[in-house]
Design an enzyme around this catalytic site. Sequence first.
Site, mmCIF file in Angstrom:
data_model
loop_
_atom_site.group_PDB
_atom_site.id
_atom_site.type_symbol
_atom_site.label_atom_id
_atom_site.label_comp_id
_atom_site.label_asym_id
_atom_site.label_seq_id
_atom_site.Cartn_x
_atom_site.Cartn_y
_atom_site.Cartn_z
ATOM 1 N N ASP A 136 43.029 39.844 45.286
ATOM 2 C CA ASP A 136 42.624 39.244 46.676
ATOM 3 C C ASP A 136 43.415 37.653 46.570
ATOM 4 O O ASP A 136 44.004 37.397 45.483
ATOM 5 C CB ASP A 136 41.269 38.950 46.811
ATOM 6 C CG ASP A 136 40.783 37.820 45.827
ATOM 7 O OD1 ASP A 136 40.877 37.888 44.753
ATOM 8 O OD2 ASP A 136 39.435 37.311 46.189
ATOM 9 N N TYR A 149 44.871 33.802 46.403
ATOM 10 C CA TYR A 149 44.665 32.684 45.654
ATOM 11 C C TYR A 149 43.541 31.931 46.947
ATOM 12 O O TYR A 149 43.768 31.923 48.098
ATOM 13 C CB TYR A 149 45.705 31.595 45.517
ATOM 14 C CG TYR A 149 46.412 32.421 44.278
ATOM 15 C CD1 TYR A 149 46.378 32.613 43.179
ATOM 16 C CD2 TYR A 149 48.134 32.470 44.738
ATOM 17 C CE1 TYR A 149 47.130 33.309 42.217
ATOM 18 C CE2 TYR A 149 48.934 33.100 43.695
ATOM 19 C CZ TYR A 149 48.347 33.345 42.499
ATOM 20 O OH TYR A 149 49.332 33.795 41.658
ATOM 21 N N PHE A 168 50.278 37.108 44.000
ATOM 22 C CA PHE A 168 50.945 36.525 43.034
ATOM 23 C C PHE A 168 51.704 35.296 43.494
ATOM 24 O O PHE A 168 52.015 34.453 42.588
ATOM 25 C CB PHE A 168 51.559 37.323 41.824
ATOM 26 C CG PHE A 168 50.869 38.407 41.092
ATOM 27 C CD1 PHE A 168 49.722 38.010 40.223
ATOM 28 C CD2 PHE A 168 50.450 39.590 41.497
ATOM 29 C CE1 PHE A 168 48.908 38.881 39.664
ATOM 30 C CE2 PHE A 168 49.913 40.763 40.757
ATOM 31 C CZ PHE A 168 48.886 40.102 39.931
ATOM 32 N N HIS A 180 46.722 42.636 32.641
ATOM 33 C CA HIS A 180 46.812 41.738 33.931
ATOM 34 C C HIS A 180 47.578 40.455 33.203
ATOM 35 O O HIS A 180 47.354 40.087 32.082
ATOM 36 C CB HIS A 180 45.410 41.154 34.487
ATOM 37 C CG HIS A 180 45.412 40.562 35.828
ATOM 38 N ND1 HIS A 180 45.723 39.222 35.852
ATOM 39 C CD2 HIS A 180 45.781 41.017 36.989
ATOM 40 C CE1 HIS A 180 45.692 39.005 36.880
ATOM 41 N NE2 HIS A 180 45.897 40.143 37.825
#
Length: 223
Positions: free
Chosen positions: A65, A67, A78, A187
């Site tokens: 989701d 920031y 990202f 991740h």
Amino acid sequence: MIRLHESWLSPLRAEFEAPYMQALRQFLKIEREAGKLIYPPASKWFAALDLTPLQKTRVVILGQDPYHGEGQAHGLCFSVQKGVRAPPSLINIHNEMKSDLGLRPPPHGNLESWAEQGVLLLNSVLTVEAGHAASHKGQGWEQFTDAIIRLLNSQSRPLVFILWGSYAQKKAAFVDRGRHLVITSAHPSPLSAHNGFFGSKPFSRTNAFLREQAQVEINWQIV
């Protein structure tokens, strides 16, 4: 004004007209009327689909989701807007780019240059309340982005799916690995990057696959 490249409109029309999308619109309307600040701004909710047309999509990077800090989210997973400090996960992505391809550290964290080359930077959930991570989870966005992944999986041309972390890997578990290249690793978060993200070489592996398919490589250097 919400912007979305027309190449996605026809194949996703049924999703936009589905009851869950009507409920999602109502949820977002109520949240905004209650004075809650939502990121990114509405004009950027579909930025990933606006910057990367369906027919030009060659690589998919799947996030979770947006920031939830001020000025960070602008519709690409990202990525942050120029002038905004890169979050830790993005810094680790930069570090892996340097290790993998020898690229110099970028001056900012805006990944639009990737999107313009056919890298779909898709979050699973496209909005979030300011300061509250995962606050819009389960409101319908996941169903919409599942439809996007199914659409991409059905494309006849081979694509690259980069799935960082268990969440992305579970969401795209149905992708046909016989036709598409699926790159998985831990991740890039500081909590997990040392468990297999560093050294996974996703960027060079993507370009090697594109070369095999007689496609133009991605220029991963951010300038």
